[in-house]
Write an enzyme that holds these catalytic residues in place. Structure first.
Site, short mmCIF file in Angstrom:
data_model
loop_
_atom_site.label_atom_id
_atom_site.label_comp_id
_atom_site.label_asym_id
_atom_site.label_seq_id
_atom_site.Cartn_x
_atom_site.Cartn_y
_atom_site.Cartn_z
N THR A 49 -8.05 -26.17 -77.98
CA THR A 49 -8.28 -24.93 -78.64
C THR A 49 -9.75 -24.42 -78.14
O THR A 49 -10.06 -23.29 -77.61
CB THR A 49 -8.06 -24.79 -80.03
OG1 THR A 49 -6.65 -25.07 -80.33
CG2 THR A 49 -8.15 -23.33 -80.52
N CYS A 50 -10.65 -25.44 -78.19
CA CYS A 50 -12.09 -25.23 -77.95
C CYS A 50 -12.29 -24.88 -76.64
O CYS A 50 -13.00 -24.03 -76.14
CB CYS A 50 -13.11 -26.25 -78.24
SG CYS A 50 -12.78 -26.78 -80.23
#
Length: 162
Positions: A49-50
């Site tokens: 996600t990052c």
């Protein structure tokens, strides 16, 4: 205890990655003093996600923040070499600073650490974003586990320009 609105950000050692420049070691006070800053924290460099959504949003909107006189910093509990490699792989522009909080001291002082041991990650940063003026927190947004809504670049732009 989690840092609160109107509190001053702590002054601790940190490593700074800014574009292709060498890793700089400093304290956090000069990064925030006399500046408007969005600081967003991520659980880890190179995590899905990052890397796929959170940091890329700030890279895309970096010029908009700059146009409003706001600096952007990304914080992770990773060592400076990992953060440097992540910055290069994500094409992070000069000026969008990545802060490597290798031992998590700054993250813990903010009260924004999480236990990622169940995922083999140890202590990490919660996903958060804050806006500070002259080192004083003006807004703070913390994601619920597994979410990315209130800390995106778009959400922070909306939050600071209401």
């Amino acid at each position: 205890m989690t840092i609160q609105i109107e509190q001053t950000l702590p002054d601790l050692d940190i490593a700074v990655i800014d574009g292709e420049a060498d890793i700089q070691r400093t304290t956090t006070a000069p990064l925030f003093t006399g500046r408007k800053v969005v600081l967003f924290g991520v659980p880890g460099a190179f995590t899905p996600t990052c890397s796929e959504r959170h940091l890329p949003g700030y890279v895309r909107h970096f010029d908009v923040f700059k146009g409003h006189g706001v600096e952007v910093y990304c914080l992770a509990v990773n060592d400076a070499y990992v953060m440097k490699a992540w910055a290069l792989s994500q094409h992070v522009p000069a000026g969008l600073k990545l802060l490597a909080d290798g031992n998590g001291a700054f993250t813990k002082s903010l009260g924004l650490e999480m236990d990622g041991s169940a995922y083999g990650m140890g202590t990490r940063s919660r996903r958060f974003a804050l806006y500070a003026e002259n080192g004083i927190v003006k807004s703070l947004h913390i994601e619920s586990p597994g979410e990315l809504r209130v800390t995106t670049a778009e959400a922070m732009l909306d939050s600071i320009h209401r």
